[in-house]
Design a protein around this motif. Structure first.
Motif, PDB file in Angstrom:
ATOM      1  N   ILE A 128      14.915 -13.248  -1.460  1.00 51.67           N
ATOM      2  CA  ILE A 128      14.593 -12.845  -0.085  1.00 51.67           C
ATOM      3  C   ILE A 128      14.709 -11.330   0.068  1.00 51.67           C
ATOM      4  O   ILE A 128      13.855 -10.684   0.688  1.00 51.67           O
ATOM      5  N   LEU A 129      15.753 -10.747  -0.506  1.00 49.60           N
ATOM      6  CA  LEU A 129      15.966  -9.310  -0.375  1.00 49.60           C
ATOM      7  C   LEU A 129      14.838  -8.516  -1.017  1.00 49.60           C
ATOM      8  O   LEU A 129      14.322  -7.555  -0.428  1.00 49.60           O
ATOM      9  N   VAL A 130      14.435  -8.902  -2.227  1.00 47.89           N
ATOM     10  CA  VAL A 130      13.350  -8.187  -2.898  1.00 47.89           C
ATOM     11  C   VAL A 130      12.044  -8.348  -2.142  1.00 47.89           C
ATOM     12  O   VAL A 130      11.328  -7.373  -1.877  1.00 47.89           O
ATOM     13  N   CYS A 131      11.728  -9.581  -1.787  1.00 47.17           N
ATOM     14  CA  CYS A 131      10.445  -9.847  -1.124  1.00 47.17           C
ATOM     15  C   CYS A 131      10.389  -9.195   0.260  1.00 47.17           C
ATOM     16  O   CYS A 131       9.329  -8.705   0.677  1.00 47.17           O
ATOM     17  N   SER A 132      11.515  -9.164   0.973  1.00 51.25           N
ATOM     18  CA  SER A 132      11.537  -8.519   2.285  1.00 51.25           C
ATOM     19  C   SER A 132      11.250  -7.034   2.157  1.00 51.25           C
ATOM     20  O   SER A 132      10.471  -6.455   2.929  1.00 51.25           O
ATOM     21  N   ASN A 133      11.885  -6.399   1.184  1.00 56.01           N
ATOM     22  CA  ASN A 133      11.684  -4.970   0.973  1.00 56.01           C
ATOM     23  C   ASN A 133      10.235  -4.656   0.629  1.00 56.01           C
ATOM     24  O   ASN A 133       9.614  -3.763   1.211  1.00 56.01           O
ATOM     25  N   CYS A 134       9.696  -5.381  -0.326  1.00 55.58           N
ATOM     26  CA  CYS A 134       8.332  -5.099  -0.790  1.00 55.58           C
ATOM     27  C   CYS A 134       7.295  -5.453   0.272  1.00 55.58           C
ATOM     28  O   CYS A 134       6.283  -4.755   0.411  1.00 55.58           O
ATOM     29  N   THR A 135       7.539  -6.507   1.031  1.00 57.10           N
ATOM     30  CA  THR A 135       6.619  -6.868   2.113  1.00 57.10           C
ATOM     31  C   THR A 135       6.623  -5.803   3.199  1.00 57.10           C
ATOM     32  O   THR A 135       5.573  -5.408   3.712  1.00 57.10           O
ATOM     33  N   PHE A 136       7.824  -5.317   3.544  1.00 52.42           N
ATOM     34  CA  PHE A 136       7.932  -4.293   4.586  1.00 52.42           C
ATOM     35  C   PHE A 136       7.151  -3.041   4.217  1.00 52.42           C
ATOM     36  O   PHE A 136       6.374  -2.511   5.010  1.00 52.42           O
ATOM     37  N   GLU A 137       7.363  -2.530   2.987  1.00 50.79           N
ATOM     38  CA  GLU A 137       6.708  -1.275   2.627  1.00 50.79           C
ATOM     39  C   GLU A 137       5.200  -1.456   2.456  1.00 50.79           C
ATOM     40  O   GLU A 137       4.431  -0.542   2.738  1.00 50.79           O
ATOM     41  N   THR A 138       4.776  -2.639   2.015  1.00 52.07           N
ATOM     42  CA  THR A 138       3.338  -2.877   1.863  1.00 52.07           C
ATOM     43  C   THR A 138       2.638  -2.907   3.220  1.00 52.07           C
ATOM     44  O   THR A 138       1.554  -2.335   3.395  1.00 52.07           O
ATOM     45  N   ILE A 139       3.263  -3.562   4.204  1.00 52.56           N
ATOM     46  CA  ILE A 139       2.664  -3.644   5.540  1.00 52.56           C
ATOM     47  C   ILE A 139       2.767  -2.307   6.269  1.00 52.56           C
ATOM     48  O   ILE A 139       1.812  -1.848   6.913  1.00 52.56           O
ATOM     49  N   ALA A 140       3.935  -1.651   6.163  1.00 53.51           N
ATOM     50  CA  ALA A 140       4.120  -0.369   6.850  1.00 53.51           C
ATOM     51  C   ALA A 140       3.141   0.689   6.353  1.00 53.51           C
ATOM     52  O   ALA A 140       2.767   1.602   7.094  1.00 53.51           O
ATOM     53  N   ALA A 141       2.690   0.563   5.097  1.00 51.22           N
ATOM     54  CA  ALA A 141       1.758   1.551   4.544  1.00 51.22           C
ATOM     55  C   ALA A 141       0.413   1.543   5.261  1.00 51.22           C
ATOM     56  O   ALA A 141      -0.316   2.545   5.230  1.00 51.22           O
ATOM     57  N   PHE A 142       0.056   0.424   5.924  1.00 50.90           N
ATOM     58  CA  PHE A 142      -1.193   0.397   6.675  1.00 50.90           C
ATOM     59  C   PHE A 142      -1.187   1.479   7.755  1.00 50.90           C
ATOM     60  O   PHE A 142      -2.224   2.080   8.055  1.00 50.90           O
ATOM     61  N   ALA A 143      -0.005   1.712   8.370  1.00 49.06           N
ATOM     62  CA  ALA A 143       0.084   2.759   9.390  1.00 49.06           C
ATOM     63  C   ALA A 143      -0.212   4.127   8.792  1.00 49.06           C
ATOM     64  O   ALA A 143      -0.940   4.939   9.371  1.00 49.06           O
ATOM     65  N   VAL A 144       0.345   4.399   7.625  1.00 44.70           N
ATOM     66  CA  VAL A 144       0.120   5.683   6.975  1.00 44.70           C
ATOM     67  C   VAL A 144      -1.349   5.865   6.626  1.00 44.70           C
ATOM     68  O   VAL A 144      -1.936   6.936   6.847  1.00 44.70           O
ATOM     69  N   PHE A 145      -1.978   4.818   6.124  1.00 41.00           N
ATOM     70  CA  PHE A 145      -3.374   4.971   5.722  1.00 41.00           C
ATOM     71  C   PHE A 145      -4.310   4.998   6.926  1.00 41.00           C
ATOM     72  O   PHE A 145      -5.432   5.498   6.830  1.00 41.00           O
ATOM     73  N   GLY A 146      -3.848   4.468   8.071  1.00 40.32           N
ATOM     74  CA  GLY A 146      -4.585   4.718   9.303  1.00 40.32           C
ATOM     75  C   GLY A 146      -4.598   6.197   9.630  1.00 40.32           C
ATOM     76  O   GLY A 146      -5.627   6.765  10.023  1.00 40.32           O
ATOM     77  N   VAL A 147      -3.445   6.858   9.441  1.00 40.44           N
ATOM     78  CA  VAL A 147      -3.352   8.309   9.645  1.00 40.44           C
ATOM     79  C   VAL A 147      -4.192   9.056   8.614  1.00 40.44           C
ATOM     80  O   VAL A 147      -4.859  10.053   8.929  1.00 40.44           O
ATOM     81  N   VAL A 148      -4.167   8.590   7.369  1.00 40.29           N
ATOM     82  CA  VAL A 148      -4.962   9.221   6.306  1.00 40.29           C
ATOM     83  C   VAL A 148      -6.452   9.211   6.666  1.00 40.29           C
ATOM     84  O   VAL A 148      -7.160  10.202   6.509  1.00 40.29           O
ATOM     85  N   GLY A 149      -6.931   8.058   7.164  1.00 44.10           N
ATOM     86  CA  GLY A 149      -8.327   7.988   7.582  1.00 44.10           C
ATOM     87  C   GLY A 149      -8.616   8.872   8.779  1.00 44.10           C
ATOM     88  O   GLY A 149      -9.668   9.522   8.861  1.00 44.10           O
TER      89      GLY A 149
END
Length: 663
Positions: A297-318
């Motif tokens: 759970i700890l590993v998957c929570s961490n990796c899921t969070f950063e993968t989803i949060a990156a959409f915000a950054v790439f919205g800014v990139v675009g």
């Protein structure tokens, strides 16, 4: 004064619940998971992960990323959470129980946390500087974000670069980099004091306090990140950046070793393995908690969070219309301190979004800081017991950490931070986890192994295992990767074949296929026994009832796949040092990182030297008696049953001889 302190303590928190063994206990499983995942999830998930993806843009990034999750992160966390919970102690006490010669490995994990937590708090200081200026309209970085970052946030004096003979790093050093201004930055010192006070509030009274704090430091940022995600993905042309992130495929990049090294490094650092806080926090669980499931759970929570949060950054990139073709490689801090602020300036309601963004980063940073400091506090409490109250230990640790952090509050603090961070992450942290995985599957219950096959065979097999890795990466760097692979496997077989030939035939059974002949039994005891027995012994505790068991493939994976991968990643750091050896801050960080190596090696040779770090009543817990194939927890339970029934207790040696030879 003590009465005032007790009143403040009572107002701010309630005492932690107690476990059956008298150890503090988390108020709930949710509190444990939130506090633990908070140690891994920090501002790095929002700013470091997207920068790595941007530099390796395309969906192909997720192939090495997912492989690293399953081969490195999950196996390492299963080990850390399981031993913390089963052995009821912080990093030193838990690894002492695994084997008394692994005390140095636990101490090295504590050292990594103690170094990182001090400079990590300074990154929060920079965030708070941005946060303060976010209330000014218009935002003060509107006209020149780089100038604001350098002159208002970092406030660093430019160093005088060092030189090499003939201008080539392959030559000798003719002059070292110098830093002409070593003065303190008053605002940085002030925000540092504020940051450490927030850390103290989150952990001074133990896991009861930390569990309550985690609901704020993790729960609130998750909600805030979701809001930022919606806002950034709705920006004009945001889809352009999101397409780069999740709708492009560049298969040719997979042939470049850089993407594999970067993905392994990102997974490894973002999950938090090797810092020791998973071990410390798991020790406050109930002894029979579902450790394997918690680790996943700890590993998957961490990796899921950063993968989803990156959409915000790439919205800014675009939105900003940047891409790898028109933008240099992004550094670890650039997205958080340059890219995001530049986008916020152009948003309607810029001040609101600036406050919102930097408050989110601050809370995420706090959630990562106090678990690292708790590693040190837990280790001290394990050693001292109840002689010193936990609030006193925690307060002392915070004050000391603040005083040490003052060296990063100077006009050259940013350069010092970069010099220490580079080698602690690239060298020390990787080496610690490599030591955890390789040593726990090599020396755990080693008396059983050399008692069955003999000391010469045991020594030769493990010499081949370790020398094969060392020789392989050395030749790989000097000659070629293919030559390195050949040299590594060649050295391994050059030692292991004689080990198989001279080893005694075990008289104890081996599982399944390995019990077909004396040769296969030797192979099992030399190659797989220590790791498999560690798995069996831990499963008696962490795999009870409906809990998930540690799977049978876990031990061979961490010994023969995860450990060699980590050693290869570890080796990449050394060539880089040669080009930076004329800068004192990098030399300092390089030397500091090797304290971990010294601790691990010295502990292997002279474990009694580390007695001072282990609770006195637990000094001999890592010395296992000879009992091949006897599961440790079952053996202890049988002894307890005998004591209760009044029977004469049988020694562990006798028990092993009676039941372990043909278990």
């Amino acid at each position: 004064m003590s009465g005032i302190f007790r009143t403040i303590r009572a107002k701010l928190s309630t005492p932690a619940k107690k476990n059956e063994d008298g150890r503090d206990q988390w108020p709930s499983r949710t509190a444990f998971l939130l506090a633990s995942v908070g140690g891994a999830i920090g501002q790095g998930n929002i700013i470091r992960f997207p920068s790595q993806v941007f530099n390796n843009i395309g969906l192909q990034w997720f192939l090495p990323y997912l492989i690293a999750i399953f081969l490195l992160a999950i196996p390492a966390l299963i080990l850390e959470v399981s031993i913390g919970q089963a052995y009821r102690g912080g990093a030193v006490a838990a690894y002492n129980n695994t084997h008394h010669r692994m005390r140095g490995t636990g101490l090295a994990a504590m050292f990594v946390s103690s170094v990182v937590v001090v400079y990590f708090a300074i990154i929060l200081v920079w965030i708070m500087t941005y946060f303060r200026h976010s209330f000014t309209s218009p935002l003060p970085w509107t006209d020149n974000i780089n100038d604001f970052y350098n002159n208002q946030v970092l406030r660093q004096a430019d160093p005088i670069p060092g030189t090499f003979s003939n201008g080539d790093p392959s030559g000798s050093v003719t002059s070292f980099t110098s830093y002409p201004d070593l003065g303190m930055v008053a605002e940085t010192v002030g925000w540092s004091a504020f940051t450490w006070f927030c850390v103290w509030l989150c952990m001074f009274n133990g896991v009861g306090q930390s569990g309550r704090a985690a609901y704020v430091t993790m729960g609130l940022p998750i909600v805030m990140t979701i809001i930022l995600l919606g806002r950034c993905c709705s920006l004009e042309n945001a889809g352009r950046g999101i397409k780069m992130y999740f709708a492009e495929w560049h298969s040719e990049k997979l042939a470049d070793g850089q993407i594999w090294q970067t993905a392994c490094g990102q997974v490894f650092f973002s999950t938090g393995a090797g810092f020791g806080y998973y071990i410390a926090y798991a020790s406050y669980n109930t002894k029979w908690a579902n450790a394997v499931q918690d680790a996943v759970i700890l590993v998957c929570s961490n990796c899921t969070f950063e993968t989803i949060a990156a959409f915000a950054v790439f919205g800014v990139v675009g939105y900003l219309d940047i891409n790898p073709a028109n933008t240099p490689r992004l550094g670890a801090f650039e997205i958080g301190f340059l890219t995001y602020p530049a986008a916020i300036v152009a948003m309607p309601g810029a001040n609101f979004w600036a406050v919102f963004f930097f408050l989110t980063l601050m809370l995420l940073g706090i959630s990562s800081t106090f678990p690292m400091l708790d590693v040190i506090v837990t280790g001290i409490m394990d050693k001292t017991g109840t002689r010193i109250p936990r609030p006193v230990v925690a307060t002392t640790a915070v004050v000391v950490a603040f005083l040490i952090s003052l060296m990063y509050c100077t006009r050259f603090g940013y350069y010092l931070l970069d010099g220490v961070d580079r080698w602690i992450n690239n060298l020390a942290l990787v080496f610690v986890v490599w030591s955890e995985l390789s040593l726990s599957t090599t020396i755990y219950r080693w008396r059983d192994v050399y008692g069955q096959v003999g000391v010469p065979a045991y020594a030769l097999w493990n010499a081949g295992y370790f020398l094969g890795q060392i020789l392989g990466v050395t030749v790989g760097h000097v000659v070629s990767p293919a030559a390195g692979a050949g040299a590594g496997f060649g050295a391994f077989f050059a030692f292991t074949i004689p080990a198989m030939l001279i080893g005694r035939t075990p008289d104890a059974e081996a599982p399944g296929f390995f019990d077909r002949s004396g040769l296969t039994r030797k192979l099992y005891f030399l190659a797989f026994y220590s790791g498999n027995q560690l798995r069996r012994d831990l499963n008696v505790i962490v795999g009870t009832g409906n809990n998930w068991n540690i799977p049978v493939f876990w031990a061979p994976m961490i010994r023969y796949i995860s450990s060699p991968i980590l050693f290869i990643v570890y080796s990449f750091a050394y060539p880089e040092f040669w080009t930076l050896r004329n800068d004192p801050v990098y030399v300092f960080g390089f030397i500091l990182a090797h304290f971990c190596l010294v601790a691990v090696v010295l502990s292997l040779m002279t474990p009694r030297f580390f007695d001072v770090f282990v609770p006195n009543h637990r000094l001999d817990e890592g010395i296992k008696t000879y009992a091949p194939n006897v599961t440790e927890g079952i053996m202890e339970a049988e002894h307890a049953d005998r004591a209760e029934s009044g029977e004469v207790e049988v020694s562990s040696q006798e028990e092993g001889e009676k039941k372990g030879v043909r278990a």
